[in-house]
Design a protein around this motif. Structure first.
Motif, PDB file in Angstrom:
ATOM      1  N   PHE A  65       0.876  -1.267  -0.020  1.00 33.89           N
ATOM      2  CA  PHE A  65       0.074   0.080  -0.041  1.00 33.89           C
ATOM      3  C   PHE A  65       1.044   1.198   0.041  1.00 33.89           C
ATOM      4  CE2 PHE A  65       0.720  -0.764   4.463  1.00 33.89           C
ATOM      5  CZ  PHE A  65       0.746   0.372   5.026  1.00 33.89           C
ATOM      6  N   VAL A  66       0.264   2.375  -0.232  1.00 37.55           N
ATOM      7  CA  VAL A  66       1.011   3.584  -0.364  1.00 37.55           C
ATOM      8  C   VAL A  66       0.164   4.481   0.760  1.00 37.55           C
ATOM      9  CG1 VAL A  66       1.532   5.687  -1.818  1.00 37.55           C
ATOM     10  CG2 VAL A  66       1.487   3.574  -2.745  1.00 37.55           C
ATOM     11  N   SER A  67       1.213   5.206   1.540  1.00 36.00           N
ATOM     12  CA  SER A  67       0.580   6.176   2.590  1.00 36.00           C
ATOM     13  C   SER A  67       1.623   7.162   3.089  1.00 36.00           C
ATOM     14  CB  SER A  67       0.181   5.209   3.764  1.00 36.00           C
ATOM     15  OG  SER A  67      -0.598   5.889   4.719  1.00 36.00           O
ATOM     16  N   ASN A  68       1.095   8.489   3.317  1.00 40.43           N
ATOM     17  CA  ASN A  68       2.020   9.303   3.864  1.00 40.43           C
ATOM     18  C   ASN A  68       3.317   9.518   3.098  1.00 40.43           C
ATOM     19  OD1 ASN A  68       0.730  10.037   6.387  1.00 40.43           O
ATOM     20  ND2 ASN A  68       0.885   7.923   6.795  1.00 40.43           N
ATOM     21  N   GLY A  69       3.210   9.278   1.747  1.00 40.21           N
ATOM     22  CA  GLY A  69       4.494   9.396   0.821  1.00 40.21           C
ATOM     23  C   GLY A  69       5.484   8.176   0.937  1.00 40.21           C
ATOM     24  N   PHE A  70       4.902   7.349   1.302  1.00 41.94           N
ATOM     25  CA  PHE A  70       5.625   6.071   1.432  1.00 41.94           C
ATOM     26  C   PHE A  70       5.315   4.786   0.490  1.00 41.94           C
ATOM     27  CE2 PHE A  70       7.069   7.845   5.428  1.00 41.94           C
ATOM     28  CZ  PHE A  70       8.409   8.169   5.318  1.00 41.94           C
ATOM     29  N   ASP A  71       5.779   3.867   0.122  1.00 41.08           N
ATOM     30  CA  ASP A  71       5.531   2.853  -0.706  1.00 41.08           C
ATOM     31  C   ASP A  71       5.885   1.522   0.515  1.00 41.08           C
ATOM     32  OD1 ASP A  71       4.742   1.576  -3.242  1.00 41.08           O
ATOM     33  OD2 ASP A  71       6.497   0.407  -2.809  1.00 41.08           O
ATOM     34  N   VAL A  72       4.775   0.877   0.845  1.00 38.41           N
ATOM     35  CA  VAL A  72       5.198   0.095   2.062  1.00 38.41           C
ATOM     36  C   VAL A  72       4.509  -1.302   1.688  1.00 38.41           C
ATOM     37  CG1 VAL A  72       4.158  -0.507   4.374  1.00 38.41           C
ATOM     38  CG2 VAL A  72       4.651   1.589   3.730  1.00 38.41           C
ATOM     39  N   THR A  73       5.489  -2.296   1.984  1.00 40.93           N
ATOM     40  CA  THR A  73       5.156  -3.794   1.664  1.00 40.93           C
ATOM     41  C   THR A  73       5.546  -4.521   2.922  1.00 40.93           C
ATOM     42  OG1 THR A  73       6.069  -3.583  -0.630  1.00 40.93           O
ATOM     43  CG2 THR A  73       5.710  -5.772   0.164  1.00 40.93           C
ATOM     44  N   VAL A  74       4.332  -5.233   3.236  1.00 45.22           N
ATOM     45  CA  VAL A  74       4.231  -6.035   4.463  1.00 45.22           C
ATOM     46  C   VAL A  74       4.254  -7.593   4.058  1.00 45.22           C
ATOM     47  CG1 VAL A  74       3.088  -6.525   6.602  1.00 45.22           C
ATOM     48  CG2 VAL A  74       2.961  -4.301   5.801  1.00 45.22           C
ATOM     49  N   HIS A  75       5.265  -8.287   4.493  1.00 44.18           N
ATOM     50  CA  HIS A  75       5.546  -9.588   4.078  1.00 44.18           C
ATOM     51  C   HIS A  75       4.986 -10.485   5.257  1.00 44.18           C
ATOM     52  CE1 HIS A  75       7.680  -8.815   0.477  1.00 44.18           C
ATOM     53  NE2 HIS A  75       8.418  -7.698   1.262  1.00 44.18           N
ATOM     54  N   GLY A  76       4.272 -11.587   4.889  1.00 41.01           N
ATOM     55  CA  GLY A  76       3.830 -12.642   5.997  1.00 41.01           C
ATOM     56  C   GLY A  76       5.107 -13.113   6.893  1.00 41.01           C
ATOM     57  N   THR A  77       6.026 -12.966   6.296  1.00 46.48           N
ATOM     58  CA  THR A  77       7.402 -13.383   7.234  1.00 46.48           C
ATOM     59  C   THR A  77       7.694 -12.465   8.290  1.00 46.48           C
ATOM     60  OG1 THR A  77       9.012 -12.651   5.578  1.00 46.48           O
ATOM     61  CG2 THR A  77       8.343 -14.418   5.008  1.00 46.48           C
ATOM     62  N   GLY A  78       6.970 -11.403   8.448  1.00 49.14           N
ATOM     63  CA  GLY A  78       7.197 -10.549   9.506  1.00 49.14           C
ATOM     64  C   GLY A  78       8.168  -9.453   9.067  1.00 49.14           C
ATOM     65  N   THR A  79       8.548  -9.154   7.740  1.00 40.90           N
ATOM     66  CA  THR A  79       9.394  -8.156   7.353  1.00 40.90           C
ATOM     67  C   THR A  79       8.659  -6.961   6.578  1.00 40.90           C
ATOM     68  OG1 THR A  79       9.826  -9.138   5.263  1.00 40.90           O
ATOM     69  CG2 THR A  79      11.412  -9.596   7.141  1.00 40.90           C
ATOM     70  N   VAL A  80       8.928  -5.901   6.758  1.00 38.40           N
ATOM     71  CA  VAL A  80       8.346  -4.704   6.120  1.00 38.40           C
ATOM     72  C   VAL A  80       9.296  -3.792   5.318  1.00 38.40           C
ATOM     73  CG1 VAL A  80       6.962  -2.633   6.776  1.00 38.40           C
ATOM     74  CG2 VAL A  80       6.638  -4.587   7.914  1.00 38.40           C
ATOM     75  N   ARG A  81       8.943  -3.582   4.501  1.00 34.94           N
ATOM     76  CA  ARG A  81       9.699  -2.474   3.420  1.00 34.94           C
ATOM     77  C   ARG A  81       9.216  -1.315   3.374  1.00 34.94           C
ATOM     78  NH1 ARG A  81      14.424  -2.810   0.124  1.00 34.94           N
ATOM     79  NH2 ARG A  81      14.416  -1.541  -1.656  1.00 34.94           N
ATOM     80  N   ILE A  82       9.860  -0.209   3.718  1.00 32.70           N
ATOM     81  CA  ILE A  82       9.133   1.282   3.509  1.00 32.70           C
ATOM     82  C   ILE A  82      10.025   1.793   2.636  1.00 32.70           C
ATOM     83  CG2 ILE A  82       8.631   3.244   4.559  1.00 32.70           C
ATOM     84  CD1 ILE A  82       7.925   1.620   7.047  1.00 32.70           C
ATOM     85  N   GLU A  83       9.642   2.428   1.311  1.00 33.15           N
ATOM     86  CA  GLU A  83      10.430   3.296   0.465  1.00 33.15           C
ATOM     87  C   GLU A  83       9.826   4.547   0.511  1.00 33.15           C
ATOM     88  OE1 GLU A  83      11.952   0.821  -2.968  1.00 33.15           O
ATOM     89  OE2 GLU A  83       9.908   0.044  -2.684  1.00 33.15           O
ATOM     90  N   SER A  84      10.506   5.602   0.429  1.00 37.23           N
ATOM     91  CA  SER A  84      10.193   6.852   0.483  1.00 37.23           C
ATOM     92  C   SER A  84       9.853   7.231  -1.093  1.00 37.23           C
ATOM     93  CB  SER A  84      11.258   7.831   1.052  1.00 37.23           C
ATOM     94  OG  SER A  84      10.873   9.224   0.914  1.00 37.23           O
TER      95      SER A  84
END
Length: 86
Positions: A65-84
């Motif tokens: 999803f995209v929120s607050n100027g960030f591109d966010v990917t949440v993985h079921g493995t428990g990791t999150v990647r946040i890109e500005s």
């Protein structure tokens, strides 16, 4: 529509003791250098129940999803990647 190229990426592991939405909001605030209360609430951009389900590590799915100027990917493995995107 032109999509901005992400300029900054951050990855972290979710803490089992914290809600996924809270962890992501706090990570965004840290990256932005502000308080999480200064950001638009995530529930405006994503269903918090779905986000918690994917972040619970009981899922092998990923959610983007995209929120607050960030591109966010949440993985079921428990990791999150946040890109500005700014």
């Amino acid at each position: 529509m032109t999509r901005n190229t992400p300029t900054d990426a951050h990855e972290f592991r979710l803490d089992d003791d914290r809600e996924t939405t809270v962890s992501i909001a706090e990570a965004m605030a840290t990256i932005r250098g502000c308080s999480s209360t200064d950001l638009r609430p995530l529930y405006h951009d994503v269903d918090p129940t779905l986000l918690e389900r994917v972040g619970s590590r009981s899922s092998r799915q990923s959610f983007h999803f995209v929120s607050n100027g960030f591109d966010v990917t949440v993985h079921g493995t428990g990791t999150v990647r946040i890109e500005s995107l700014e």
